[in-house]
Design an enzyme around this catalytic site. Structure first.
Site, short mmCIF file in Angstrom:
data_model
loop_
_atom_site.label_atom_id
_atom_site.label_comp_id
_atom_site.label_asym_id
_atom_site.label_seq_id
_atom_site.Cartn_x
_atom_site.Cartn_y
_atom_site.Cartn_z
N VAL A 17 10.36 -2.05 -5.55
CA VAL A 17 11.03 -2.98 -4.64
C VAL A 17 10.24 -3.07 -3.32
O VAL A 17 10.03 -2.06 -2.65
CB VAL A 17 12.48 -2.55 -4.36
CG1 VAL A 17 13.15 -3.52 -3.39
CG2 VAL A 17 13.27 -2.47 -5.67
N LYS A 18 9.81 -4.26 -3.00
CA LYS A 18 8.98 -4.50 -1.82
C LYS A 18 9.88 -4.99 -0.68
O LYS A 18 10.58 -5.99 -0.82
CB LYS A 18 7.93 -5.55 -2.16
CG LYS A 18 6.76 -5.68 -1.20
CD LYS A 18 5.74 -6.64 -1.79
CE LYS A 18 4.53 -6.80 -0.91
NZ LYS A 18 3.58 -7.80 -1.48
N ILE A 19 9.85 -4.27 0.44
CA ILE A 19 10.75 -4.55 1.56
C ILE A 19 9.97 -4.58 2.88
O ILE A 19 9.00 -3.84 3.04
CB ILE A 19 11.88 -3.50 1.64
CG1 ILE A 19 11.32 -2.09 1.53
CG2 ILE A 19 12.94 -3.75 0.59
CD1 ILE A 19 12.37 -1.00 1.53
#
Length: 217
Positions: A86-88
């Site tokens: 998950v890229k945040i």
């Protein structure tokens, strides 16, 4: 150093995978749009298609900028495939979300890093990867590679396990320089990766070998 390719183009991903050196993929909404991939379900299916090509981690970016939204989107993305990371974004709610995901066994890539302070917060929150954008720093006459050196020193000082993922890699020498200063991962275009193969003496030597072979047959 791990090699990731920064694209949503399936043919380029397949070509990099066929080389036998690909460790993962990074994507973002802009790269998806470039390939004409729009709409929530189409994007999800495209992520799954990428995961079927590569063996390693695939970064999938959330759109939300609030904690609850990032958690909600991130959990949906993580459920798509075990390889999804998950890229945040490195904003306050992003750091909170990173900590939440870390505590719940979900891999993360904290992105849009432009300072060692941001990198330190990402590591403290338990990020799997942390992405400093070296090319964009170079664009404004700031030393992108110097930032990676700073982060490497800080992480080594305290034994942080967060991996330095050099992003916004523009060309082949970026890759070489990142390897010299200890980046754990680099992500860039296929052209930069294939550029590592190129050297005029290799071409001349191969041409000479083939010419000599033909003379003897």
């Amino acid at each position: 150093m791990k090699f990731f390719i920064d694209t949503a183009n399936l043919e380029q991903i397949k070509e990099a995978q066929a080389l036998g050196i690909l460790d993962g993929v990074t994507t973002n909404p802009s790269l998806m749009a470039k390939e004409g991939i729009t709409g929530e379900e189409n994007i999800k299916n495209h992520y799954k298609a990428i995961c079927e090509i590569v063996d390693g981690d695939v970064s999938a970016e959330v759109i939300a900028t609030d904690f609850e939204g990032m958690v909600r989107e991130g959990e949906v993305l993580a459920d798509l495939h075990p390889q999804i990371v998950v890229k945040i974004p490195v904003i306050a709610d992003g750091i909170k979300a990173c900590k939440y995901f870390s505590d719940n066994g979900i891999k993360t890539n904290v992105t849009l890093i432009f300072s060692s302070g941001q990198a330190l917060l990402a590591a403290k929150a338990g990020a799997t990867y942390m992405s400093p954008f070296i090319g964009r720093l170079d664009d404004i006459s700031t030393d992108g590679l110097g930032l990676i050196e700073e982060i490497r020193l800080i992480y080594d000082n305290y034994g942080y396990e967060t991996q330095i993922l050099a992003a916004s890699v523009r060309h082949t020498m970026h890759i070489i320089d990142c390897a010299k200063i200890g980046a754990d991962v680099m992500t860039g275009p296929l052209s930069a990766i294939k550029g590592l193969l190129k050297h005029p003496l290799t071409d001349l030597g191969l041409a000479q070998f083939l010419a000599d072979y033909k003379k003897g047959n």
